[in-house]
Motif scaffolding. Structure first.
Motif, short mmCIF file in Angstrom:
data_model
loop_
_atom_site.label_atom_id
_atom_site.label_comp_id
_atom_site.label_asym_id
_atom_site.label_seq_id
_atom_site.Cartn_x
_atom_site.Cartn_y
_atom_site.Cartn_z
N LEU A 1 -2.64 6.13 9.67
CA LEU A 1 -2.36 6.32 8.24
C LEU A 1 -3.55 5.91 7.37
O LEU A 1 -3.38 5.71 6.17
N HIS B 1 -9.32 4.67 -0.91
CA HIS B 1 -8.36 3.61 -1.12
C HIS B 1 -8.61 2.99 -2.49
O HIS B 1 -9.65 2.39 -2.75
N ARG C 1 5.60 9.52 -3.15
CA ARG C 1 4.77 8.35 -2.87
C ARG C 1 5.50 7.48 -1.84
O ARG C 1 6.59 6.98 -2.10
N PRO D 1 -6.42 6.06 4.93
CA PRO D 1 -6.82 7.06 3.93
C PRO D 1 -8.33 7.23 3.88
O PRO D 1 -9.08 6.37 4.32
N THR E 1 0.86 -1.19 0.00
CA THR E 1 0.00 0.00 0.00
C THR E 1 0.89 1.24 0.00
O THR E 1 1.85 1.31 0.76
N GLU E 2 0.57 2.22 -0.85
CA GLU E 2 1.36 3.45 -0.91
C GLU E 2 0.44 4.65 -1.09
O GLU E 2 -0.71 4.51 -1.52
N THR E 3 0.96 5.82 -0.76
CA THR E 3 0.21 7.06 -0.97
C THR E 3 0.25 7.44 -2.44
O THR E 3 1.16 7.03 -3.17
N CYS E 4 -0.72 8.23 -2.88
CA CYS E 4 -0.74 8.67 -4.28
C CYS E 4 -1.24 10.10 -4.40
O CYS E 4 -1.90 10.46 -5.38
N ASP E 5 -0.92 10.94 -3.40
CA ASP E 5 -1.32 12.35 -3.44
C ASP E 5 -0.52 13.09 -4.50
O ASP E 5 0.68 12.84 -4.69
N THR F 1 3.14 2.78 2.87
CA THR F 1 2.57 2.89 4.21
C THR F 1 2.31 1.54 4.87
O THR F 1 2.14 1.48 6.08
#
Length: 391
Positions: free
Chosen positions: A174, A179, A144, A176, A135-139, A147
């Motif tokens: 963490l 998702h 990136r 979101p 799982t990773e952030t994508c803002d 997490t």
């Protein structure tokens, strides 16, 4: 067999192996076996290995009982029982798939060194070991960051891992609000559960109902039937209603309805509806059914497709894990230790990504000319500036 013999050679006195380990065994198990997709004499190999394993297990049980509890001997015993059986004439028989009960992949042992590793197949990929969920952030406009990394057995369905991932993200603060997940993690039940338990909007493709319509082109789909939720009745395109409405725990969370065999037998368009004696329908309860319908309609819109396009970034992350850090080559044995490797790999990826953002790229200087090139330039003799140039 080779692992068990190696264990006996380390633990037992050499004299006890004399007469047991023959020249044939030396040729078969003296070095690691690497069989291709089409090994030579497969039936002979299966027969000989089964008889050898049976003989070795009996020998250790009778002659060396103090070594019977050895981990490799016990692994050989379990693998032998999963792949062979002894008939009434005391002969070793191979468990042929579909006849003598080969174990399912969820319990079949595939390695004598790691009894929890399992065989799995996803599309064209096959492996023995474990499964990692990343799982990773994508803002937009940010680095990136990985997490969470979850390690499961290779045979565990992706959807069963998602609640655990959400719980762990919540514990670390963490979680979101949205998702984006692969289709393997998406179901109406999971969307509803994620929204209820964690207030997370789960975004992923909900699969369409698979029917004979896609192959025959003349079969009524479930959408052709009218559901009366208040009176728990379903009406078919011919106006017949279902006499049953089953919501037993074994079907949860689905509802199952059956139409009358008499109505279906006399129906003039039965061939366009079912090949069975009567039509059977299975669908979700009212609230989940509406959520499913809305999700399938939404994912056909351009806005949803643009929103979901961000999930494609995880594919490059998986490639970075595999190609840059060898994540598919497990360096440890057991699921717990494999998880440690996955976590350390994620930390390394995060450090690399942050370092790229914090450190400016070094200034590049052109390569100085060689002695010959310097002479050519001094004499004003033209030369090619790149090896890619053509004459």
């Amino acid at each position: 067999m080779r692992a068990a013999l190696e264990e006996l050679a380390r633990r037992a006195a050499p004299q006890k192996l004399i007469g047991l380990v023959t020249e044939d065994w030396g040729r078969r198990y003296g070095r690691a076996a690497r069989l291709g997709k089409n090994p030579t004499r497969p039936r002979t190999r299966i027969k000989d290995t089964g008889e050898d394993a049976n003989l070795l297990l009996r020998y250790v049980r009778i002659r060396m009982p103090e070594l019977w509890d050895g981990p490799q001997i016990q692994a050989l015993r379990q693998i032998f029982l999963q792949n062979y059986w002894i008939d009434s004439r005391d002969r070793v028989q191979w468990r042929v798939p579909g006849e003598a009960g080969l174990p399912p992949s969820s319990i079949a042992i595939v390695s004598p060194y790691d009894l929890t590793a399992r065989y799995a197949r996803r599309a064209g990929t096959r492996w023995r070991g474990y499964l990692a969920h990343v799982t990773e952030t994508c803002d937009e406009g940010t680095v990136r960051i990985i997490t969470d990394v979850t390690t499961t057995r290779a045979t565990v369905n992706d959807s069963r891992s998602l609640p655990e991932i959400h719980t762990r993200l919540k514990q670390r603060g963490l979680l979101p609000s949205e998702h984006l997940v692969d289709g393997g993690y998406t179901s109406v039940e999971l969307r509803d559960r994620a929204a209820r338990d964690h207030q997370v909007d789960l975004v992923g493709p909900v699969k369409a109902k698979a029917t004979r319509r896609s192959r025959k082109g003349n079969v009524f789909t479930r959408d052709a039937f009218t559901i009366d939720w208040d009176h728990q009745k379903v009406t078919c395109p011919q106006g017949n209603t279902s006499p049953t409405w089953l919501t037993s725990p074994s079907l949860a969370p689905y509802v199952q309805v059956n139409f009358s065999k008499r109505d279906c037998r006399d129906c003039p368009i039965k061939t366009q509806c079912t090949r069975s004696a009567a039509r059977l329908l299975t669908f979700l309860p009212h609230d989940l059914h509406e959520l499913q319908t809305a999700a399938r309609a939404e994912q056909q819109t351009r806005e949803w497709k643009m929103r979901y396009a961000k999930r494609a970034g995880i594919e490059s992350t998986i490639s970075e894990f595999v190609q840059g850090h060898g994540m598919r080559q497990c360096r440890y044995r057991s699921q717990d230790k494999a998880h440690v490797q996955h976590v350390l790999t994620a930390i390394a990826v995060n450090i690399e990504r942050i370092n790229v953002q914090l450190t400016s790229a070094p200034e590049r200087h052109p390569r100085p000319p060689t002695a010959l090139q310097g002479f050519l330039d001094w004499q004003y003799i033209p030369r090619q500036r790149s090896w890619r140039a053509t004459g």
